[in-house]
Design a protein around this motif. Structure first.
Motif, PDB file in Angstrom:
ATOM      1  N   PHE A  28       0.828  -1.205   0.000  1.00 46.65           N
ATOM      2  CA  PHE A  28       0.000   0.000   0.000  1.00 46.65           C
ATOM      3  C   PHE A  28       0.865   1.257   0.000  1.00 46.65           C
ATOM      4  O   PHE A  28       0.672   2.171  -0.804  1.00 46.65           O
ATOM      5  CB  PHE A  28      -0.942  -0.029   1.211  1.00 46.65           C
ATOM      6  CG  PHE A  28      -1.825   1.180   1.336  1.00 46.65           C
ATOM      7  CD1 PHE A  28      -2.704   1.542   0.318  1.00 46.65           C
ATOM      8  CD2 PHE A  28      -1.779   1.957   2.473  1.00 46.65           C
ATOM      9  CE1 PHE A  28      -3.523   2.660   0.446  1.00 46.65           C
ATOM     10  CE2 PHE A  28      -2.602   3.081   2.606  1.00 46.65           C
ATOM     11  CZ  PHE A  28      -3.468   3.428   1.583  1.00 46.65           C
ATOM     12  N   LEU A  29       1.864   1.295   0.893  1.00 42.42           N
ATOM     13  CA  LEU A  29       2.752   2.444   0.983  1.00 42.42           C
ATOM     14  C   LEU A  29       3.552   2.618  -0.306  1.00 42.42           C
ATOM     15  O   LEU A  29       3.687   3.731  -0.817  1.00 42.42           O
ATOM     16  CB  LEU A  29       3.687   2.302   2.188  1.00 42.42           C
ATOM     17  CG  LEU A  29       4.592   3.498   2.492  1.00 42.42           C
ATOM     18  CD1 LEU A  29       3.777   4.768   2.705  1.00 42.42           C
ATOM     19  CD2 LEU A  29       5.457   3.208   3.709  1.00 42.42           C
ATOM     20  N   GLU A  30       4.029   1.510  -0.860  1.00 42.18           N
ATOM     21  CA  GLU A  30       4.797   1.575  -2.105  1.00 42.18           C
ATOM     22  C   GLU A  30       3.932   2.108  -3.248  1.00 42.18           C
ATOM     23  O   GLU A  30       4.381   2.941  -4.039  1.00 42.18           O
ATOM     24  CB  GLU A  30       5.366   0.204  -2.457  1.00 42.18           C
ATOM     25  CG  GLU A  30       6.316   0.248  -3.631  1.00 42.18           C
ATOM     26  CD  GLU A  30       7.178  -0.982  -3.739  1.00 42.18           C
ATOM     27  OE1 GLU A  30       7.630  -1.253  -4.865  1.00 42.18           O
ATOM     28  OE2 GLU A  30       7.427  -1.676  -2.727  1.00 42.18           O
ATOM     29  N   GLU A  31       2.692   1.657  -3.323  1.00 41.23           N
ATOM     30  CA  GLU A  31       1.800   2.149  -4.377  1.00 41.23           C
ATOM     31  C   GLU A  31       1.577   3.648  -4.238  1.00 41.23           C
ATOM     32  O   GLU A  31       1.639   4.397  -5.219  1.00 41.23           O
ATOM     33  CB  GLU A  31       0.456   1.418  -4.339  1.00 41.23           C
ATOM     34  CG  GLU A  31      -0.471   1.883  -5.442  1.00 41.23           C
ATOM     35  CD  GLU A  31      -1.819   1.176  -5.427  1.00 41.23           C
ATOM     36  OE1 GLU A  31      -2.767   1.779  -5.952  1.00 41.23           O
ATOM     37  OE2 GLU A  31      -1.913   0.068  -4.897  1.00 41.23           O
ATOM     38  N   LEU A  32       1.337   4.122  -3.024  1.00 34.41           N
ATOM     39  CA  LEU A  32       1.144   5.550  -2.799  1.00 34.41           C
ATOM     40  C   LEU A  32       2.380   6.355  -3.191  1.00 34.41           C
ATOM     41  O   LEU A  32       2.280   7.382  -3.865  1.00 34.41           O
ATOM     42  CB  LEU A  32       0.813   5.826  -1.333  1.00 34.41           C
ATOM     43  CG  LEU A  32      -0.574   5.469  -0.848  1.00 34.41           C
ATOM     44  CD1 LEU A  32      -0.671   5.686   0.656  1.00 34.41           C
ATOM     45  CD2 LEU A  32      -1.617   6.307  -1.559  1.00 34.41           C
ATOM     46  N   LEU A  33       3.533   5.888  -2.751  1.00 32.48           N
ATOM     47  CA  LEU A  33       4.765   6.644  -2.983  1.00 32.48           C
ATOM     48  C   LEU A  33       5.221   6.640  -4.441  1.00 32.48           C
ATOM     49  O   LEU A  33       5.953   7.530  -4.858  1.00 32.48           O
ATOM     50  CB  LEU A  33       5.887   6.111  -2.086  1.00 32.48           C
ATOM     51  CG  LEU A  33       5.696   6.352  -0.587  1.00 32.48           C
ATOM     52  CD1 LEU A  33       6.783   5.662   0.211  1.00 32.48           C
ATOM     53  CD2 LEU A  33       5.652   7.838  -0.257  1.00 32.48           C
ATOM     54  N   THR A  34       4.790   5.647  -5.198  1.00 26.76           N
ATOM     55  CA  THR A  34       5.227   5.583  -6.604  1.00 26.76           C
ATOM     56  C   THR A  34       4.187   6.121  -7.583  1.00 26.76           C
ATOM     57  O   THR A  34       4.488   6.284  -8.761  1.00 26.76           O
ATOM     58  CB  THR A  34       5.601   4.140  -7.004  1.00 26.76           C
ATOM     59  OG1 THR A  34       4.479   3.288  -6.778  1.00 26.76           O
ATOM     60  CG2 THR A  34       6.815   3.645  -6.230  1.00 26.76           C
ATOM     61  N   THR A  35       2.979   6.417  -7.095  1.00 28.76           N
ATOM     62  CA  THR A  35       1.935   6.875  -8.024  1.00 28.76           C
ATOM     63  C   THR A  35       1.373   8.258  -7.685  1.00 28.76           C
ATOM     64  O   THR A  35       0.642   8.820  -8.491  1.00 28.76           O
ATOM     65  CB  THR A  35       0.756   5.878  -8.061  1.00 28.76           C
ATOM     66  OG1 THR A  35       0.153   5.817  -6.765  1.00 28.76           O
ATOM     67  CG2 THR A  35       1.197   4.508  -8.506  1.00 28.76           C
TER      68      THR A  35
ATOM     69  N   ASP B 252       5.014  13.645  -5.437  1.00 31.92           N
ATOM     70  CA  ASP B 252       6.435  13.510  -5.785  1.00 31.92           C
ATOM     71  C   ASP B 252       6.775  12.027  -5.795  1.00 31.92           C
ATOM     72  O   ASP B 252       7.185  11.458  -4.785  1.00 31.92           O
ATOM     73  CB  ASP B 252       7.324  14.240  -4.766  1.00 31.92           C
ATOM     74  CG  ASP B 252       7.183  15.737  -4.849  1.00 31.92           C
ATOM     75  OD1 ASP B 252       6.883  16.238  -5.948  1.00 31.92           O
ATOM     76  OD2 ASP B 252       7.386  16.407  -3.824  1.00 31.92           O
ATOM     77  N   ARG B 253       6.595  11.405  -6.933  1.00 32.10           N
ATOM     78  CA  ARG B 253       6.713   9.943  -7.041  1.00 32.10           C
ATOM     79  C   ARG B 253       8.128   9.451  -6.768  1.00 32.10           C
ATOM     80  O   ARG B 253       9.093  10.004  -7.264  1.00 32.10           O
ATOM     81  CB  ARG B 253       6.263   9.512  -8.433  1.00 32.10           C
ATOM     82  CG  ARG B 253       4.805   9.807  -8.663  1.00 32.10           C
ATOM     83  CD  ARG B 253       4.356   9.370 -10.045  1.00 32.10           C
ATOM     84  NE  ARG B 253       2.932   9.616 -10.156  1.00 32.10           N
ATOM     85  CZ  ARG B 253       2.398  10.398 -11.077  1.00 32.10           C
ATOM     86  NH1 ARG B 253       3.142  10.962 -11.994  1.00 32.10           N
ATOM     87  NH2 ARG B 253       1.104  10.593 -11.092  1.00 32.10           N
ATOM     88  N   PHE B 254       8.202   8.378  -5.993  1.00 30.82           N
ATOM     89  CA  PHE B 254       9.474   7.727  -5.716  1.00 30.82           C
ATOM     90  C   PHE B 254       9.883   6.885  -6.919  1.00 30.82           C
ATOM     91  O   PHE B 254       9.043   6.241  -7.544  1.00 30.82           O
ATOM     92  CB  PHE B 254       9.351   6.800  -4.500  1.00 30.82           C
ATOM     93  CG  PHE B 254       9.526   7.477  -3.166  1.00 30.82           C
ATOM     94  CD1 PHE B 254       8.930   8.697  -2.874  1.00 30.82           C
ATOM     95  CD2 PHE B 254      10.273   6.862  -2.170  1.00 30.82           C
ATOM     96  CE1 PHE B 254       9.088   9.304  -1.643  1.00 30.82           C
ATOM     97  CE2 PHE B 254      10.432   7.455  -0.940  1.00 30.82           C
ATOM     98  CZ  PHE B 254       9.845   8.676  -0.669  1.00 30.82           C
TER      99      PHE B 254
ATOM    100  N   MET C 232      12.660   3.592  -3.704  1.00 32.82           N
ATOM    101  CA  MET C 232      11.901   2.566  -2.975  1.00 32.82           C
ATOM    102  C   MET C 232      12.861   1.515  -2.414  1.00 32.82           C
ATOM    103  O   MET C 232      12.706   1.090  -1.266  1.00 32.82           O
ATOM    104  CB  MET C 232      10.854   1.906  -3.877  1.00 32.82           C
ATOM    105  CG  MET C 232       9.684   2.806  -4.240  1.00 32.82           C
ATOM    106  SD  MET C 232       8.860   3.634  -2.846  1.00 32.82           S
ATOM    107  CE  MET C 232       8.452   2.295  -1.758  1.00 32.82           C
ATOM    108  N   LYS C 233      13.836   1.127  -3.212  1.00 31.74           N
ATOM    109  CA  LYS C 233      14.830   0.140  -2.755  1.00 31.74           C
ATOM    110  C   LYS C 233      15.555   0.671  -1.512  1.00 31.74           C
ATOM    111  O   LYS C 233      15.747  -0.053  -0.531  1.00 31.74           O
ATOM    112  CB  LYS C 233      15.822  -0.138  -3.897  1.00 31.74           C
ATOM    113  CG  LYS C 233      16.859  -1.164  -3.578  1.00 31.74           C
ATOM    114  CD  LYS C 233      17.736  -1.403  -4.809  1.00 31.74           C
ATOM    115  CE  LYS C 233      19.138  -1.687  -4.368  1.00 31.74           C
ATOM    116  NZ  LYS C 233      20.131  -1.541  -5.387  1.00 31.74           N
TER     117      LYS C 233
END
Length: 171
Positions: free
Chosen positions: A121-128, A131-133, A138-139
């Motif tokens: 969930f957090l990864e989806e938010l941060l990449t979409t 300020d996209r990661f 992410m790594k």
């Protein structure tokens, strides 16, 4: 005479040329001094564009553009000695939200108040969103804050590091 003193004290409180060393604990100052020494590759007491290029190269970033290095150095009002370096960190930290504000923002994503958010969930938010990661960011995030075996991320730990700059000791 009294109004003059009060005026002077007020100017220092606004962050004029007050003692930057009072903003940090002694242990933090020592850590910043160690970081400064690592970055100051030629050991002349000033962090220059060449120092930044050398330290970034030692960390695997070989193709940093001259303009990027110049922009980093220009963040300071003059030569970057240790006091200026420390002042820059103080200014950056002063702009950060307080820990409780950041935790409150994460709590919106944690309706059951568990203190954790699912990694996916957090990864989806941060990449979409916003300020996209990047994949590399992410790594790095997961390397710094690995999820538990169930895929949960401790957001209170992330908030602590954002505001304090180091991991809290487990008690």
């Amino acid at each position: 005479m009294a109004p003059k003193k009060a005026k002077r004290r007020g100017a220092a409180a606004e962050g004029g040329s007050s003692n930057v060393f009072s903003m940090f604990e002694q242990s933090q100052i020592q850590e910043y001094k160690e970081a400064f020494t690592i970055i100051d590759q030629n050991r002349d007491g000033i962090i220059s564009k060449d120092d930044l290029r050398d330290v970034l190269a030692s960390m695997g970033q070989l193709n940093v553009k001259n303009e990027e290095l110049e922009a980093m150095v220009k963040e300071a009002s003059g030569p970057i000695n240790f006091t200026v370096f420390l002042t820059m960190f103080g200014e950056k930290l002063k702009g950060a939200d307080p820990e409780d504000v950041i935790v409150s923002a994460f709590k919106v994503l944690d309706p059951e108040a568990t203190g954790f958010i699912k990694k996916e969930f957090l990864e989806e938010l941060l990449t979409t969103q916003c300020d996209r990661f990047s994949a590399e960011e992410m790594k790095n995030l997961w390397a710094a804050f690995p999820p538990d075996v169930a895929g949960n991320v401790d957001y209170k730990q992330i908030c602590y590091v954002i505001t304090h700059g180091e991991e809290k000791e487990e008690e």
